[in-house]
Motif scaffolding. Sequence first.
Motif, PDB file in Angstrom:
ATOM      1  N   GLU A   3      -3.080  -5.627 -14.991  1.00 42.84           N
ATOM      2  CA  GLU A   3      -2.638  -4.432 -14.269  1.00 42.84           C
ATOM      3  C   GLU A   3      -1.394  -4.717 -13.359  1.00 42.84           C
ATOM      4  O   GLU A   3      -1.353  -5.550 -12.375  1.00 42.84           O
ATOM      5  CB  GLU A   3      -3.694  -4.063 -13.109  1.00 42.84           C
ATOM      6  CG  GLU A   3      -5.150  -3.916 -13.985  1.00 42.84           C
ATOM      7  CD  GLU A   3      -6.028  -3.678 -13.054  1.00 42.84           C
ATOM      8  OE1 GLU A   3      -5.814  -3.326 -11.929  1.00 42.84           O
ATOM      9  OE2 GLU A   3      -7.427  -3.550 -13.442  1.00 42.84           O
ATOM     10  N   GLU A   4      -0.567  -3.950 -13.734  1.00 47.36           N
ATOM     11  CA  GLU A   4       0.980  -3.976 -12.726  1.00 47.36           C
ATOM     12  C   GLU A   4       0.931  -3.709 -11.514  1.00 47.36           C
ATOM     13  O   GLU A   4       1.391  -4.211 -10.382  1.00 47.36           O
ATOM     14  CB  GLU A   4       1.980  -2.813 -13.417  1.00 47.36           C
ATOM     15  CG  GLU A   4       3.382  -3.085 -13.181  1.00 47.36           C
ATOM     16  CD  GLU A   4       4.304  -2.477 -13.909  1.00 47.36           C
ATOM     17  OE1 GLU A   4       5.331  -1.588 -13.194  1.00 47.36           O
ATOM     18  OE2 GLU A   4       4.269  -2.361 -15.168  1.00 47.36           O
ATOM     19  N   LYS A   5      -0.294  -2.782 -11.162  1.00 45.12           N
ATOM     20  CA  LYS A   5      -0.519  -2.656  -9.618  1.00 45.12           C
ATOM     21  C   LYS A   5      -0.980  -4.008  -9.004  1.00 45.12           C
ATOM     22  O   LYS A   5      -0.399  -4.209  -7.716  1.00 45.12           O
ATOM     23  CB  LYS A   5      -1.857  -1.607  -9.549  1.00 45.12           C
ATOM     24  CG  LYS A   5      -2.023  -1.165  -8.241  1.00 45.12           C
ATOM     25  CD  LYS A   5      -3.295  -0.159  -8.289  1.00 45.12           C
ATOM     26  CE  LYS A   5      -3.866   0.170  -7.169  1.00 45.12           C
ATOM     27  NZ  LYS A   5      -4.961   1.339  -7.002  1.00 45.12           N
ATOM     28  N   ASN A   6      -1.751  -4.919  -9.500  1.00 43.81           N
ATOM     29  CA  ASN A   6      -2.238  -6.031  -8.691  1.00 43.81           C
ATOM     30  C   ASN A   6      -0.852  -7.002  -8.690  1.00 43.81           C
ATOM     31  O   ASN A   6      -0.678  -7.392  -7.570  1.00 43.81           O
ATOM     32  CB  ASN A   6      -3.197  -6.848  -9.681  1.00 43.81           C
ATOM     33  CG  ASN A   6      -4.502  -6.091  -9.530  1.00 43.81           C
ATOM     34  OD1 ASN A   6      -4.704  -5.208  -8.610  1.00 43.81           O
ATOM     35  ND2 ASN A   6      -5.633  -6.576 -10.345  1.00 43.81           N
ATOM     36  N   LEU A  10       0.671  -8.172  -4.967  1.00 48.06           N
ATOM     37  CA  LEU A  10       0.762  -9.616  -4.672  1.00 48.06           C
ATOM     38  C   LEU A  10       2.152  -9.829  -4.358  1.00 48.06           C
ATOM     39  O   LEU A  10       2.438 -10.670  -3.516  1.00 48.06           O
ATOM     40  CB  LEU A  10       0.092 -10.621  -6.009  1.00 48.06           C
ATOM     41  CG  LEU A  10      -1.439 -10.529  -6.144  1.00 48.06           C
ATOM     42  CD1 LEU A  10      -1.696 -11.564  -7.371  1.00 48.06           C
ATOM     43  CD2 LEU A  10      -1.933 -11.436  -5.003  1.00 48.06           C
ATOM     44  N   LYS A  11       3.044  -9.242  -4.921  1.00 47.10           N
ATOM     45  CA  LYS A  11       4.609  -9.535  -4.900  1.00 47.10           C
ATOM     46  C   LYS A  11       4.925  -8.888  -3.526  1.00 47.10           C
ATOM     47  O   LYS A  11       5.504  -9.587  -2.696  1.00 47.10           O
ATOM     48  CB  LYS A  11       5.586  -9.020  -5.940  1.00 47.10           C
ATOM     49  CG  LYS A  11       5.515  -9.698  -6.947  1.00 47.10           C
ATOM     50  CD  LYS A  11       6.556  -9.072  -7.923  1.00 47.10           C
ATOM     51  CE  LYS A  11       6.355  -9.961  -9.151  1.00 47.10           C
ATOM     52  NZ  LYS A  11       7.479  -9.449 -10.116  1.00 47.10           N
ATOM     53  N   GLU A  12       4.151  -7.947  -3.035  1.00 49.91           N
ATOM     54  CA  GLU A  12       4.686  -7.392  -1.897  1.00 49.91           C
ATOM     55  C   GLU A  12       4.011  -8.231  -0.614  1.00 49.91           C
ATOM     56  O   GLU A  12       4.524  -8.209   0.270  1.00 49.91           O
ATOM     57  CB  GLU A  12       3.949  -6.012  -1.792  1.00 49.91           C
ATOM     58  CG  GLU A  12       4.051  -5.351  -0.295  1.00 49.91           C
ATOM     59  CD  GLU A  12       3.537  -3.729  -0.344  1.00 49.91           C
ATOM     60  OE1 GLU A  12       3.590  -3.274   0.817  1.00 49.91           O
ATOM     61  OE2 GLU A  12       3.071  -3.448  -1.211  1.00 49.91           O
ATOM     62  N   LEU A  13       2.852  -8.800  -0.860  1.00 52.95           N
ATOM     63  CA  LEU A  13       2.116  -9.421   0.043  1.00 52.95           C
ATOM     64  C   LEU A  13       3.005 -10.688   0.472  1.00 52.95           C
ATOM     65  O   LEU A  13       3.250 -11.300   1.518  1.00 52.95           O
ATOM     66  CB  LEU A  13       0.787 -10.154  -0.203  1.00 52.95           C
ATOM     67  CG  LEU A  13      -0.301  -8.785  -0.213  1.00 52.95           C
ATOM     68  CD1 LEU A  13      -1.555  -9.013  -0.943  1.00 52.95           C
ATOM     69  CD2 LEU A  13      -0.443  -8.269   1.357  1.00 52.95           C
TER      70      LEU A  13
END
Length: 91
Positions: A3-6, A10-13
């Motif tokens: 899932e690209e959303k996950n 994670l990249k944002e965090l």
Amino acid sequence: MDEEKNVEKLKELLSLRDFMTFRTEILEENEVDIAEFIEGLTPEERLLVMRLLPKDLAVEVFSELSSEVQEEFMTKISKEEIDHLVREMFV
């Protein structure tokens, strides 16, 4: 972690340096998915993510990484960390 959303979460965090939440989220994934995620990061982000993982999980993830990324890690981590990885991989 298909899932690209996950991946984006994670990249944002990581970019927000919210390491506690990042660690909680990434620990929900298996070692293959974590390795896939790491492969898509910059070398600096890869090293950071590996250091945020519990040592036993980091060893499992390391064994799933491509040989190129493994070699990259070997040039950037300490001798102590290398010794631990090697010991744990062959136990």
